[in-house]
Design an enzyme around this catalytic site. Structure first.
Site, PDB file in Angstrom:
ATOM      1  N   HIS A 181      46.241  -2.966  20.329  1.00 54.75           N
ATOM      2  CA  HIS A 181      45.270  -2.486  19.344  1.00 54.75           C
ATOM      3  C   HIS A 181      44.313  -3.603  18.937  1.00 54.75           C
ATOM      4  CE1 HIS A 181      47.996   0.888  19.143  1.00 54.75           C
ATOM      5  NE2 HIS A 181      47.241   1.508  18.249  1.00 54.75           N
ATOM      6  N   HIS A 222      54.215  -3.869  15.233  1.00 58.63           N
ATOM      7  CA  HIS A 222      54.275  -5.154  15.912  1.00 58.63           C
ATOM      8  C   HIS A 222      54.830  -6.191  14.954  1.00 58.63           C
ATOM      9  CE1 HIS A 222      52.231  -4.656  19.823  1.00 58.63           C
ATOM     10  NE2 HIS A 222      51.513  -3.722  19.217  1.00 58.63           N
ATOM     11  N   ASP A 226      52.682 -11.052  17.232  1.00 61.18           N
ATOM     12  CA  ASP A 226      51.886 -10.264  18.175  1.00 61.18           C
ATOM     13  C   ASP A 226      50.421 -10.202  17.745  1.00 61.18           C
ATOM     14  OD1 ASP A 226      54.406  -9.814  19.162  1.00 61.18           O
ATOM     15  OD2 ASP A 226      54.583  -7.815  18.310  1.00 61.18           O
TER      16      ASP A 226
END
Length: 312
Positions: A181, A222, A226
């Site tokens: 994302h 996450h 990350d």
């Protein structure tokens, strides 16, 4: 009033047709790059699906973001996805604004070639990273006790290749470092930062990227690492890849006849010619950059070409 609306609609239609013709010509020259970028998107999805088969759920790792950010919960996990969808759709719509608006700076096809190059390099690094070390997923469907935390062995190769889209993408596990994302978000924001024209939108886009980072961690999609790794990795990728690619032509001047970026060879030739004229005390006139006819190994002006040919 009706006459005015009809006249403006006619202008808009002509603008759309003219831009479509231009973009189709660019697409004919660059379709291979776009196709390669789209194929790499599928490969990235296939790799994310593959790592889910080897994911092993376990206790959630200690995370600084989990300590300081309150957990949104499963019922509010949609918030981060909604914001990401807003960023994604807004950027896609902006890339097609040359078809409608009179003021334009980019070519849609060339811009998407550039964006896909950024995405492909970032996703390639991401695949290497999450296959190197598989962390227990912090998301709700990746935790111990969830039926989706482990995938049964595929019954056929077709089951793997189809990647169960979109459910397989939404409920994947194991593809953690680093956040996909954030790859899309940062690539889109960096691209608008360079080619966008509205300063307040640029500032707003960066603010949304920061909010997106916090929401991803708060949604437990996450780990904090990350997101942190994505911030410096994607920015470095965009910085270095952008330097390797030819610069996009700027359409704001409106007087440039060149549709595609010049090659490095053409740029070097122009620079040498300009430097030579400056050393001789001559000014460099952009209108002087016109084709010259070559006769007997010499470059001649268009007006002298016929004379030279007759005298040869």
């Amino acid at each position: 009033m009706t006459l005015y609306i009809g006249r403006e609609a006619s202008k808009l239609w002509k603008r759309v047709c003219a831009e479509t013709t231009t973009e189709l010509n660019l697409l004919a020259d660059n379709w291979k790059y776009l196709l390669a970028g789209l194929v790499c998107q599928y490969i990235h999805g296939l790799a994310a699906r593959g790592v889910h088969y080897i994911h092993r759920p376990g206790p959630t790792l200690q995370d600084l973001g989990f300590i300081f950010l309150p957990e949104l919960g499963q019922d509010k996990a949609y918030i981060s996805e909604t914001l990401f969808s807003l960023i994604f759709l807004s950027f896609v719509l902006w890339t097609f604004h040359p078809f409608i608006l009179k003021s334009k700076r980019i070519y849609t096809v060339l811009l998407w070639c550039r964006v896909l190059a950024f995405l492909v390099v970032s996703q390639f690094l991401r695949i290497i990273t999450f296959y190197s070390t598989q962390l227990p997923g912090p998301n709700y469907h990746c935790r111990e006790g969830s039926k989706l935390a482990r995938l049964p062995h595929p019954q056929s190769i077709l089951e793997v290749l189809l990647i169960n889209f979109p459910r397989g993408v939404m409920y994947g596990c194991g593809d953690l470092i680093f956040s996909s994302h954030m790859i899309f978000t940062l690539v889109f924001v960096r691209t608008y930062q360079k080619y966008g024209t509205r300063r307040f939108i640029k500032q707003f886009a960066w603010m949304l990227a920061v909010i997106q980072s916090f929401l991803i961690v708060a949604s437990r999609k996450h780990y904090t690492v990350d997101v942190v790794v994505a911030w410096y990795t994607v920015n470095l990728v965009v910085f270095f890849v952008d330097k390797k690619l030819p610069e996009l032509p700027d359409r704001t001047s409106g007087n440039s006849p060149i549709l595609l970026p010049l090659s490095m060879k053409d740029k070097d030739s122009w620079n040498k010619e300009e430097n030579h004229k400056l050393l001789n005390g001559n000014s460099v006139d952009p209108a002087d950059r016109r084709p010259r006819t070559q006769v007997n190994g010499k470059n001649l002006e268009d007006g002298n070409a016929d004379t030279a040919m007759n005298g040869a």
